[in-house]
Design a protein around this motif. Structure first.
Motif, short mmCIF file in Angstrom:
data_model
loop_
_atom_site.label_atom_id
_atom_site.label_comp_id
_atom_site.label_asym_id
_atom_site.label_seq_id
_atom_site.Cartn_x
_atom_site.Cartn_y
_atom_site.Cartn_z
N PHE A 263 -100.05 -0.85 31.11
CA PHE A 263 -100.25 -1.45 32.53
C PHE A 263 -99.83 -0.62 33.71
O PHE A 263 -98.92 0.66 33.54
CB PHE A 263 -99.21 -2.51 32.63
N LEU A 264 -100.71 -0.52 34.56
CA LEU A 264 -100.45 0.44 35.81
C LEU A 264 -100.66 -0.43 37.02
O LEU A 264 -100.99 -1.47 37.23
CB LEU A 264 -101.74 1.35 35.87
N TYR A 265 -99.46 0.00 37.85
CA TYR A 265 -99.30 -0.87 39.10
C TYR A 265 -99.44 0.04 40.41
O TYR A 265 -99.09 1.12 40.34
CB TYR A 265 -97.75 -1.52 39.28
N CYS B 130 -97.00 -3.69 58.57
CA CYS B 130 -98.10 -3.86 57.68
C CYS B 130 -98.46 -5.38 57.33
O CYS B 130 -97.37 -6.22 57.25
CB CYS B 130 -97.96 -3.22 56.39
N GLN B 131 -99.52 -5.71 57.00
CA GLN B 131 -99.83 -7.28 56.90
C GLN B 131 -100.74 -6.86 55.51
O GLN B 131 -101.43 -6.06 55.01
CB GLN B 131 -100.63 -8.06 57.92
N ASN B 132 -100.45 -8.08 54.51
CA ASN B 132 -101.26 -8.11 53.34
C ASN B 132 -100.91 -7.05 52.29
O ASN B 132 -101.76 -6.72 51.51
CB ASN B 132 -102.86 -8.28 53.54
N ALA B 133 -99.60 -6.48 52.38
CA ALA B 133 -99.33 -5.51 51.44
C ALA B 133 -98.99 -6.24 50.09
O ALA B 133 -98.93 -7.42 50.07
CB ALA B 133 -97.94 -4.75 52.08
N ASN B 134 -99.34 -5.52 49.18
CA ASN B 134 -99.17 -6.02 47.56
C ASN B 134 -99.16 -5.03 46.62
O ASN B 134 -99.31 -3.89 46.81
CB ASN B 134 -100.42 -6.91 47.40
N ILE B 135 -98.66 -5.60 45.53
CA ILE B 135 -98.71 -4.77 44.21
C ILE B 135 -99.58 -5.26 43.26
O ILE B 135 -99.71 -6.40 43.04
CB ILE B 135 -97.48 -4.93 43.41
N THR B 136 -100.62 -4.40 43.14
CA THR B 136 -101.54 -4.98 42.06
C THR B 136 -101.62 -4.20 40.62
O THR B 136 -101.41 -3.21 40.52
CB THR B 136 -103.19 -4.55 42.70
N GLN B 137 -101.72 -5.27 39.71
CA GLN B 137 -101.47 -4.79 38.20
C GLN B 137 -102.94 -4.54 37.66
O GLN B 137 -103.90 -5.26 37.84
CB GLN B 137 -100.76 -6.02 37.53
N PHE B 138 -102.87 -3.42 36.87
CA PHE B 138 -104.26 -3.03 36.22
C PHE B 138 -103.70 -2.97 34.63
O PHE B 138 -102.69 -2.47 34.17
CB PHE B 138 -104.71 -1.67 36.65
N ALA B 139 -104.73 -3.30 33.77
CA ALA B 139 -104.39 -3.07 32.39
C ALA B 139 -105.37 -1.72 32.18
O ALA B 139 -106.29 -1.60 32.81
CB ALA B 139 -105.20 -4.09 31.64
N VAL B 140 -104.69 -0.95 31.37
CA VAL B 140 -105.26 0.31 30.93
C VAL B 140 -106.20 0.30 29.79
O VAL B 140 -105.29 -0.02 28.60
CB VAL B 140 -104.26 1.32 30.82
N GLY B 141 -107.31 0.50 29.64
CA GLY B 141 -108.00 0.49 28.49
C GLY B 141 -107.72 1.77 27.72
O GLY B 141 -107.39 2.76 28.29
N GLY B 142 -108.23 1.84 26.34
CA GLY B 142 -108.21 2.98 25.55
C GLY B 142 -108.96 4.22 26.31
O GLY B 142 -108.69 5.39 25.65
N GLN C 155 -92.76 -8.62 32.43
CA GLN C 155 -92.80 -9.40 31.22
C GLN C 155 -93.75 -8.68 30.32
O GLN C 155 -94.81 -8.03 30.45
CB GLN C 155 -93.89 -10.65 31.40
N GLY C 156 -93.12 -8.16 29.19
CA GLY C 156 -93.53 -7.08 28.05
C GLY C 156 -94.94 -7.16 27.63
O GLY C 156 -95.76 -6.44 27.45
N THR C 157 -95.29 -8.53 27.20
CA THR C 157 -96.69 -8.88 26.69
C THR C 157 -97.91 -8.90 27.85
O THR C 157 -98.83 -8.20 27.57
CB THR C 157 -96.66 -10.09 26.00
N THR C 158 -97.54 -9.23 28.72
CA THR C 158 -98.54 -9.47 29.89
C THR C 158 -98.48 -8.46 31.09
O THR C 158 -99.65 -8.43 31.78
CB THR C 158 -98.57 -10.92 30.58
N GLY C 159 -97.34 -7.88 31.31
CA GLY C 159 -97.06 -7.07 32.32
C GLY C 159 -97.06 -7.95 33.91
O GLY C 159 -96.72 -7.33 34.95
#
Length: 456
Positions: A89-91, A111-123, A194-198
């Motif tokens: 996972f990359l954030y 700032c408005q609409n600040a966030n942390i976006t989670q990405f799954a990293v493929g092989g 959360q270890g499984t889903t990030g």
């Protein structure tokens, strides 16, 4: 069929040549890791964020685009990204925009609409967006994870109490955590991973409670934070005495330590007050597995190093206090300014500092570049300039990283929207340009970079 001795020699030569070519072709095609760059699509004020990605060739250091990238960062003005251990996972931390749709966010115009976006990293290095999360404070600008990847921490320039219509000492978290005279502050938001889903879940502050015994949802730090660093069992935040008008925040003058618990993500005040550093223009803090550095963009009066900017090296005390290294303050290269990040190469022999510079063309103005040092730790800590430094970078480097094979160094550059690559001379520490080209064009200004050693 029979061969003469000459024919046999030719045959063996042909077979040997074929084997060599076969081996060479395998070497050239090998990817040693991935390089990810956060930034914006263009230099326009709306700051639409993207994440670019490249495969690193282990033989040459040349970069090739990862299929499917760049991808949207999930928001505007991304400023930091982290990859959790295991490379699953990359954030990305997106700062957002102010009410006018620009990145010049301040306490008065946040700032408005600040966030942390989670990405799954493929092989194959591809990034797939997952979920979006939000910090508890306002104007977030720094993001770190602990060494085990169990918790993620965000530094917000402004705590929610900074926007309270009236001051109430029994509910104001800045006052409750930092003292009766403190009414405004920054904050750290802590998430469990959360270890499984990030997926991220908010950690309540068990150390500070408001009226009625209610736990607050963030950890206050002194006002005007500039940077923070999670170093083992301590979280250190650097703050300044003067409020910067907007990001990037500068002017660091003191360090404030929290004790960090890796078992529950809690932060507990470690000292009664902030530690004064004797500077007024600190820009960043970096831990290098043994030494801790504060980067400073000023010439103190009197200036002990004679440099435009400098590095303050420390070791970390038992209670999170910084202990100056015996070698003293390290001058930055006098032709450079505004040190923004620091990297100790993998073997611990060479230290490199990315200097953002003034970005003003002219021989009399400090410029962007990489200062380089040879480090010795015995009998006492010392840092001396590498012959031939400073080394080139693009304009306005934001970060500096070493590739997973420990052969190449890259900077991602804001002002000219490029990546600059070098090879490391393992004997001298000199940074040489990559063969063929050492500059790669990005879609827009770069803000951060990181590498991933997992390629399958």
């Amino acid at each position: 069929m029979k061969f003469t001795k000459f024919g046999k020699a030719l045959l063996m030569g042909a077979l040997s040549t074929g084997a060599v070519f076969g081996i060479s072709s395998c070497v050239v095609s090998y990817t040693v890791g991935f390089l990810y760059i956060t930034g914006t699509e263009t230099a326009q004020p709306n700051g639409a964020g993207i994440v670019s990605g490249y495969r690193i060739d282990h033989n040459t250091g040349q970069l090739s685009t990862i299929d499917g990238l760049p991808v949207s960062s999930g928001g505007a003005n991304p400023v930091r990204a982290i990859l959790l251990p295991g490379s699953r996972f990359l954030y990305v931390l997106n700062r957002g925009v102010n009410a006018q749709g620009t990145s010049n966010c301040t306490t008065a115009n946040p700032c408005q609409n600040a966030n942390i976006t989670q990405f799954a990293v493929g092989g194959n290095g591809v990034l797939t967006p997952q979920e979006t999360f939000y910090t508890q404070g306002v104007n977030p600008f720094r993001l770190v994870a602990d060494s085990g990847g169990s918790y993620l921490l965000v530094l917000d320039h402004d705590a929610p109490d900074n926007y309270a219509a009236t001051y109430n000492p029994t509910t104001n978290a800045c006052t409750l955590a930092l003292g009766s005279s403190v009414r405004t502050c920054g904050d750290v938001t802590v998430f469990a991973v959360q270890g499984t889903t990030g997926r991220l879940s908010l950690i309540q502050n068990q150390q500070v409670t408001a009226a009625g015994g209610v736990s607050i949802t963030y950890f206050p730090v002194p006002s005007n934070p500039v940077d923070f660093n999670l170093t083992g069992s301590f979280l250190l935040t650097m703050s300044g005495t003067v409020t910067p008008t907007s990001y990037p925040y500068t002017g660091g003058s003191s360090v404030f330590p929290y004790a960090y618990s890796g078992s529950n993500g809690q932060l507990t005040l470690s000292l009664n007050s902030a530690q004064q550093l004797g500077i007024a223009k600190g820009t960043a803090m970096v831990n290098t597995s043994g030494s801790f550095y504060v980067l400073d963009n000023e010439a103190p009066n009197p200036n002990p190093t004679g440099a435009q900017s400098q590095l303050l090296p420390y070791s970390l005390g038992n209670n999170g206090a910084l202990q100056p290294e015996t070698g003293g303050i390290i001058p930055d290269d006098p032709t450079l300014s505004n040190p923004i990040f620091l990297m100790l190469e993998s073997k611990g022999h060479f230290l490199y500092v990315a200097n953002q510079g003034s970005n003003i063309t002219g021989n009399n103005n400090p410029q962007s570049g990489i200062s380089g040092y040879f480090i010795t730790t015995a009998p006492a800590y010392q840092a001396t300039f590498i012959a031939g430094e400073p080394f080139g970078s693009g304009s306005g480097p934001q970060c500096i990283v070493e590739d997973p094979s420990n052969q190449f160094v890259y900077t991602a550059n804001f002002s000219d929207s490029t990546i600059t690559g070098h090879t490391i001379d393992v004997n001298s520490g000199v940074l040489d340009d990559l063969r063929n080209t050492n500059n790669y064009t990005l879609p827009g200004p770069a803000t951060w970079c990181l590498v991933d050693g997992r390629t399958s």
